[in-house]
Design a protein around this motif. Structure first.
Motif, PDB file in Angstrom:
ATOM      1  N   CYS A  26       0.863  -1.176   0.000  1.00 33.08           N
ATOM      2  CA  CYS A  26       0.000   0.000   0.000  1.00 33.08           C
ATOM      3  C   CYS A  26       0.900   1.227   0.000  1.00 33.08           C
ATOM      4  CB  CYS A  26      -0.874   0.023   1.247  1.00 33.08           C
ATOM      5  SG  CYS A  26      -2.051  -1.332   1.367  1.00 33.08           S
ATOM      6  N   GLN A  27       0.334   2.344  -0.405  1.00 33.28           N
ATOM      7  CA  GLN A  27       1.060   3.609  -0.365  1.00 33.28           C
ATOM      8  C   GLN A  27       0.283   4.580   0.507  1.00 33.28           C
ATOM      9  OE1 GLN A  27       1.267   4.761  -4.474  1.00 33.28           O
ATOM     10  NE2 GLN A  27       3.227   3.741  -4.756  1.00 33.28           N
ATOM     11  N   ARG A  51      -4.081   9.792   2.853  1.00 31.93           N
ATOM     12  CA  ARG A  51      -4.811   8.820   2.040  1.00 31.93           C
ATOM     13  C   ARG A  51      -3.970   7.558   1.926  1.00 31.93           C
ATOM     14  NH1 ARG A  51      -5.530  10.943  -3.272  1.00 31.93           N
ATOM     15  NH2 ARG A  51      -4.064   9.443  -4.094  1.00 31.93           N
ATOM     16  N   VAL A  52      -4.653   6.418   1.963  1.00 27.00           N
ATOM     17  CA  VAL A  52      -3.995   5.126   1.823  1.00 27.00           C
ATOM     18  C   VAL A  52      -4.493   4.493   0.531  1.00 27.00           C
ATOM     19  CG1 VAL A  52      -3.642   2.854   2.849  1.00 27.00           C
ATOM     20  CG2 VAL A  52      -3.873   4.860   4.323  1.00 27.00           C
ATOM     21  N   ASN A  53      -3.571   4.155  -0.358  1.00 26.50           N
ATOM     22  CA  ASN A  53      -3.894   3.477  -1.615  1.00 26.50           C
ATOM     23  C   ASN A  53      -3.361   2.057  -1.546  1.00 26.50           C
ATOM     24  OD1 ASN A  53      -4.966   5.843  -2.715  1.00 26.50           O
ATOM     25  ND2 ASN A  53      -2.982   6.478  -3.506  1.00 26.50           N
ATOM     26  N   CYS A  54      -4.282   1.087  -1.614  1.00 29.11           N
ATOM     27  CA  CYS A  54      -3.920  -0.325  -1.573  1.00 29.11           C
ATOM     28  C   CYS A  54      -4.471  -1.015  -2.814  1.00 29.11           C
ATOM     29  CB  CYS A  54      -4.522  -0.993  -0.332  1.00 29.11           C
ATOM     30  SG  CYS A  54      -3.883  -0.371   1.228  1.00 29.11           S
ATOM     31  N   ALA A  56      -6.841  -3.035  -4.991  1.00 25.09           N
ATOM     32  CA  ALA A  56      -8.285  -3.209  -4.816  1.00 25.09           C
ATOM     33  C   ALA A  56      -8.664  -4.653  -4.522  1.00 25.09           C
ATOM     34  CB  ALA A  56      -9.023  -2.709  -6.057  1.00 25.09           C
ATOM     35  N   VAL A  99      -9.020  -0.845   4.768  1.00 21.69           N
ATOM     36  CA  VAL A  99      -8.908  -0.229   3.449  1.00 21.69           C
ATOM     37  C   VAL A  99      -8.989  -1.323   2.386  1.00 21.69           C
ATOM     38  CG1 VAL A  99      -7.409   1.075   1.887  1.00 21.69           C
ATOM     39  CG2 VAL A  99      -7.407   1.601   4.323  1.00 21.69           C
ATOM     40  N   GLY A 101      -8.725  -0.829  -1.737  1.00 21.49           N
ATOM     41  CA  GLY A 101      -8.573   0.200  -2.757  1.00 21.49           C
ATOM     42  C   GLY A 101      -7.975   1.447  -2.142  1.00 21.49           C
ATOM     43  N   SER A 102      -8.721   2.548  -2.149  1.00 26.57           N
ATOM     44  CA  SER A 102      -8.224   3.828  -1.636  1.00 26.57           C
ATOM     45  C   SER A 102      -9.154   4.358  -0.553  1.00 26.57           C
ATOM     46  CB  SER A 102      -8.140   4.835  -2.787  1.00 26.57           C
ATOM     47  OG  SER A 102      -7.631   6.057  -2.323  1.00 26.57           O
ATOM     48  N   ARG A 103      -8.570   4.964   0.466  1.00 27.92           N
ATOM     49  CA  ARG A 103      -9.375   5.565   1.542  1.00 27.92           C
ATOM     50  C   ARG A 103      -8.639   6.762   2.117  1.00 27.92           C
ATOM     51  NH1 ARG A 103     -11.533   2.786   7.139  1.00 27.92           N
ATOM     52  NH2 ARG A 103     -12.409   4.708   7.983  1.00 27.92           N
ATOM     53  N   THR A 104      -9.411   7.807   2.406  1.00 25.22           N
ATOM     54  CA  THR A 104      -8.870   9.022   3.010  1.00 25.22           C
ATOM     55  C   THR A 104      -9.215   9.042   4.493  1.00 25.22           C
ATOM     56  OG1 THR A 104      -9.073  10.227   0.937  1.00 25.22           O
ATOM     57  CG2 THR A 104      -8.931  11.544   2.948  1.00 25.22           C
TER      58      THR A 104
END
Length: 143
Positions: A26-27, A51-54, A56, A99, A101-104
């Motif tokens: 994840c980023q 924000r975390v981008n993982c 999907a 999370v 996908g993406s979550r703020t």
């Protein structure tokens, strides 16, 4: 007094990975902190935003920690460190830290009022955001 959170990010994903199914990463992006100037009678309020981008296809959980240990509960107590001392603060955490996908995340910070002995200057908070994969890698996901 200015409070400048020093936010350290560990962009790591720990998972039950095997040589045939490595964990995807994840980023953690768009990290910002905004706190109002501190006044002893009223304290200070602000937010920490990231924000975390993982991937999907997976499900991950976010973990937050400081050098004092993991941050748990609906409200975690923090120690902001400055050149001449420490300030006590509270960070409100969401109940759900998962999370896909993406979550703020927008976390509320309150520096406790009544800290009359705080010296002026910058205060920092070494802050770590990490992720752990909750589910197994989908079938066919190999290196």
């Amino acid at each position: 007094m200015r409070i400048r959170p020093l936010l350290l990010l560990l962009l790591c994903t720990a998972a039950s990975a095997s040589p045939s199914s490595p964990a995807a990463s994840c980023q953690i992006v768009q990290l910002t902190a905004n706190l109002a100037p501190y006044r002893a009678p009223t304290g200070a309020r602000g937010t920490v935003h990231f924000r975390v981008n993982c991937p999907a296809a997976g499900r991950y959980v976010v973990a937050l920690s400081t050098p004092d240990g993991p941050l748990n509960g609906p409200v975690a107590t923090l120690r902001l460190r400055g050149h001449w001392g420490e300030a006590q603060a509270h960070l409100t955490l969401p109940l759900d830290l998962t999370v896909s996908g993406s979550r703020t995340f927008d976390l509320n910070v309150q520096v406790a009022p009544g800290q009359w002995r705080l010296a002026g200057g910058d205060y920092e908070l070494p802050f770590t955001v990490s992720t752990t994969r909750l589910d197994a890698a989908p079938a066919g996901e190999t290196p």
